[in-house]
Structure formats: structure tokens, C-alpha cells
Scaffold this active site. Structure first.
Site, mmCIF file in Angstrom:
data_model
loop_
_atom_site.group_PDB
_atom_site.id
_atom_site.type_symbol
_atom_site.label_atom_id
_atom_site.label_comp_id
_atom_site.label_asym_id
_atom_site.label_seq_id
_atom_site.Cartn_x
_atom_site.Cartn_y
_atom_site.Cartn_z
ATOM 1 N N HIS A 204 -2.706 2.414 8.348
ATOM 2 C CA HIS A 204 -3.794 1.588 7.791
ATOM 3 C C HIS A 204 -3.912 0.316 8.610
ATOM 4 O O HIS A 204 -2.897 -0.292 8.973
ATOM 5 C CB HIS A 204 -3.493 1.243 6.329
ATOM 6 C CG HIS A 204 -4.369 0.164 5.774
ATOM 7 N ND1 HIS A 204 -5.732 0.311 5.636
ATOM 8 C CD2 HIS A 204 -4.092 -1.096 5.350
ATOM 9 C CE1 HIS A 204 -6.247 -0.804 5.130
ATOM 10 N NE2 HIS A 204 -5.272 -1.676 4.952
ATOM 11 N N HIS B 181 -12.865 -3.656 4.017
ATOM 12 C CA HIS B 181 -11.424 -3.886 4.111
ATOM 13 C C HIS B 181 -10.819 -3.304 5.399
ATOM 14 O O HIS B 181 -10.257 -4.037 6.198
ATOM 15 C CB HIS B 181 -10.720 -3.317 2.869
ATOM 16 C CG HIS B 181 -9.246 -3.528 2.863
ATOM 17 N ND1 HIS B 181 -8.524 -3.896 1.760
ATOM 18 C CD2 HIS B 181 -8.319 -3.404 3.854
ATOM 19 C CE1 HIS B 181 -7.240 -4.017 2.055
ATOM 20 N NE2 HIS B 181 -7.095 -3.713 3.333
ATOM 21 N N HIS C 249 -7.116 -2.957 10.053
ATOM 22 C CA HIS C 249 -8.377 -3.660 9.811
ATOM 23 C C HIS C 249 -9.182 -3.821 11.105
ATOM 24 O O HIS C 249 -9.396 -4.954 11.558
ATOM 25 C CB HIS C 249 -8.094 -5.050 9.210
ATOM 26 C CG HIS C 249 -7.229 -5.052 7.983
ATOM 27 N ND1 HIS C 249 -6.509 -6.158 7.576
ATOM 28 C CD2 HIS C 249 -6.976 -4.084 7.055
ATOM 29 C CE1 HIS C 249 -5.848 -5.868 6.449
ATOM 30 N NE2 HIS C 249 -6.097 -4.613 6.132
ATOM 31 N N GLU D 235 0.823 -1.224 0.000
ATOM 32 C CA GLU D 235 0.000 0.000 0.000
ATOM 33 C C GLU D 235 0.854 1.270 0.000
ATOM 34 O O GLU D 235 0.382 2.344 0.367
ATOM 35 C CB GLU D 235 -0.965 0.009 1.202
ATOM 36 C CG GLU D 235 -1.855 -1.205 1.342
ATOM 37 C CD GLU D 235 -2.840 -1.415 0.189
ATOM 38 O OE1 GLU D 235 -2.884 -0.550 -0.716
ATOM 39 O OE2 GLU D 235 -3.524 -2.439 0.176
ATOM 40 N N GLU E 16 -17.169 11.571 22.523
ATOM 41 C CA GLU E 16 -15.797 11.832 22.062
ATOM 42 C C GLU E 16 -15.672 11.951 20.547
ATOM 43 O O GLU E 16 -14.775 12.634 20.059
ATOM 44 C CB GLU E 16 -14.902 10.663 22.473
ATOM 45 C CG GLU E 16 -14.784 10.493 23.942
ATOM 46 C CD GLU E 16 -13.336 10.630 24.372
ATOM 47 O OE1 GLU E 16 -12.778 9.616 24.768
ATOM 48 O OE2 GLU E 16 -12.802 11.732 24.282
HETATM 49 O O1 2HA Z 1 -0.535 -5.056 3.908
HETATM 50 O O2 2HA Z 1 -3.444 -4.443 4.820
HETATM 51 O O3 2HA Z 1 -4.198 -3.551 2.470
HETATM 52 C C1 2HA Z 1 -1.706 -5.754 4.046
HETATM 53 C C2 2HA Z 1 -2.850 -4.870 3.863
HETATM 54 C C3 2HA Z 1 -3.225 -4.499 2.508
HETATM 55 ZN ZN ZN Z 2 -5.384 -3.676 4.447
#
Ligand code: 2HA
Ligand code: ZN
Length: 271
Positions: A140, A211, A142, A117, A170
Site C-alpha cells: 500500500h 488516499h 500514496h 492497515e 503497457e
Molecule cells: O500507514 O498509509 O493508510 C499509513 C497509511 C495508512
Molecule cells: Zn495509506
């Protein structure tokens, strides 16, 4: 030269990645983080005049980032393992050739390279630096509840943001600029990188539906705290979405929070 593993930015990066893993946000090789570093922060730890360890092509251009250095997570690497082998799982790169090339200055010791990414990270850095020159972090991951929410809640950005704001006091204070949302897209591409950067023009949080999420900040704590707060809102939503709702935080109450904490809610997002 001092040992780079003792540098404050390195210690903080490793702690943050470990914490993200511990929060369940980064299964297997999930997630990626990039941290912009100033030469002054690096000088005691690296000879910046020395030839790079090797060059890594990027596949995009970002002339705005020429010469800038980033500590970044490696592709295929597990956040879980960073604390045990930082020099394998992390890399320090300097952007060269108008963005087309990254010079590896340290790390990725097993021959690895930066996260898939990387385009989304670098393009987001460009946009956020244009808005706030003190921005340093793109993160980033998940988080379960934010991700779950994208399956059952309309992806309209105003509605998505308002729902999160209503989940705890908050939220509007921490992200008055709201949450932008991208539909499902193929990850690891320049296209999703460009789309993410475009969304970064109006908010510091960008959800990738089905995602994960991107957050930015002036330091690792700020980016982490942004995502943590949005994820808390989403967790509450996922606990109550299927139940009759008897009470909510109203728009006049959100206005009170706005005034009291001196933040400006995204234009047109409150009634
Ligand atoms: O690197 O999260 O979006 C693994 C990820 C890809
Ligand atoms: Zn990811």
C-alpha cells in the site's frame, strides 16, 4: 543462526521500501507492506520453536492464515528510515489463535507494532492466496498521480481502468484484470480491510479514492511493478486531462495488445 539482516527477503524488502520512498509514494509514515514468508526461508535465521518476543492482538480473525509468517512494516514508522534501522521499523510476525493474535518473532525493537492497515493486508492475503497460492505481497502506498486522478476522474471501475489502459501500451499488458476502486473510507479499520479484500477478488490493484492504492504480487518486484505501471498511466492522464486529445489508444488496438501479449482483458471492459 545466520544474521537475519543478510537474508535475501530482508535485503529485498529494505531495497523495495527505500525505492518506494524515493518514488515519493510514502511520505512520513505513509504506506505499508507485508511479505508472506515460508518457514524454509526463515529456518537459517530464526529459531521458530523459541517463545515469541511478545504477542500483539490483531482485532480480527483470519483462520486461513494460522501459523503463517509475515515481514511487515510498523505503525507510525517511516519508509525513509527502514534502511538505517530495520529491526525497529519492521517486524516479523506469526499469525496465531485463528488470526486474533500475532506472535512477534523479530523486530519492532522499540516496542512498536505492525501497520494500522494490518487488517486490510491480512484479509487481502487471504483472498489473493485463494486465487493464486503463490501470492506473497500486499503493498500500500500514496502515489501522487493515481491519488490526484481520483479527484477528477469518475470512480467507475470500468471507466477508471479503461482510461489507464489508454494512457500507455503497457497498462493493459501489466494489469489486464484492471483496477478496482473504493470510495473514500476511514482507513485503519476492519471495514476498509474487508472492503479492500472484497475488491481483491477481481483485481490485483485496488485504489482507495483520495488516499492511495493497494497492489499485490508473487514477489516485491511484481507488486511494485504493478503500482509503478498504474502510476505511470495516471501521470500521463494528469498531464493531458485538461488538454484537447487528438489521439488515443483505441479498443481495437487494446485488443491487439491483448492477443499479442497473451493476456485476457477484464470481461466487458473492451468494446
Ligand atoms: O500507514 O498509509 O493508510 C499509513 C497509511 C495508512
Ligand atoms: Zn495509506
Amino acid at each position: 543462526m545466520k544474521d537475519i539482516l543478510t537474508a535475501p527477503f530482508m535485503v529485498e524488502m529494505i531495497r523495495t521500501l527505500t525505492n518506494m520512498y524515493d518514488h515519493g509514494w510514502d511520505e512520513r509514515n505513509g504506506g505499508n507492506v507485508s511479505l508472506l514468508l515460508e518457514e524454509a526461508q526463515l529456518r537459517d535465521y530464526l529459531d521458530l520453536q523459541a517463545a515469541p518476543v511478545r504477542d500483539i492482538p490483531t482485532g480480527f480473525t483470519a483462520p486461513e492464515l494460522e501459523g503463517r509468517c509475515f515481514l511487515v512494516t510498523g505503525t507510525g514508522k517511516y519508509f525513509k528510515n527502514v534502511q538505517y534501522a530495520p529491526e525497529v521499523n519492521l517486524g516479523l510476525v506469526r499469525i496465531a489463535d485463528g488470526g486474533a493474535r500475532a506472535e512477534l518473532l523479530w523486530g519492532f525493537a522499540d516496542g512498536g507494532k505492525f501497520t494500522s492497515e494490518f487488517p486490510a493486508h491480512m484479509m487481502s492475503h487471504v483472498v489473493r492466496l485463494g486465487i493464486d497460492p503463490t501470492n506473497r505481497v500486499v503493498m500500500h502506498c500514496h502515489p501522487v498521480n493515481l491519488l490526484a486522478m481520483t479527484f477528477i476522474h469518475p470512480l467507475d471501475e470500468r471507466e477508471f481502468t479503461r482510461t489507464l489502459w489508454q494512457m500507455c501500451s503497457e497498462c493493459i499488458v501489466v494489469f489486464p484484470d484492471g483496477v478496482n476502486v473504493l470510495p473514500w473510507m476511514l482507513c485503519g479499520t476492519n471495514e476498509i480491510g474487508e472492503a479492500t479484500a472484497e475488491k481483491m477478488k477481481t483485481a490485483r490493484l485496488v485504489v482507495w479514492a483520495l488516499h492511495g492504492i493497494y497492489g499485490v504480487g508473487r514477489d516485491l518486484d511484481e507488486a511494485f511493478g504493478l503500482i509503478e505501471t498504474a502510476e505511470k498511466g495516471a501521470e500521463i492522464y494528469m498531464k493531458i486531462a485538461h488538454l484537447p486529445r487528438l489521439t488515443t489508444i483505441t479498443d481495437p488496438q487494446l485488443r491487439q495488445l491483448e492477443a499479442h501479449f497473451g493476456v485476457k482483458a477484464r470481461e466487458g471492459y473492451l468494446e
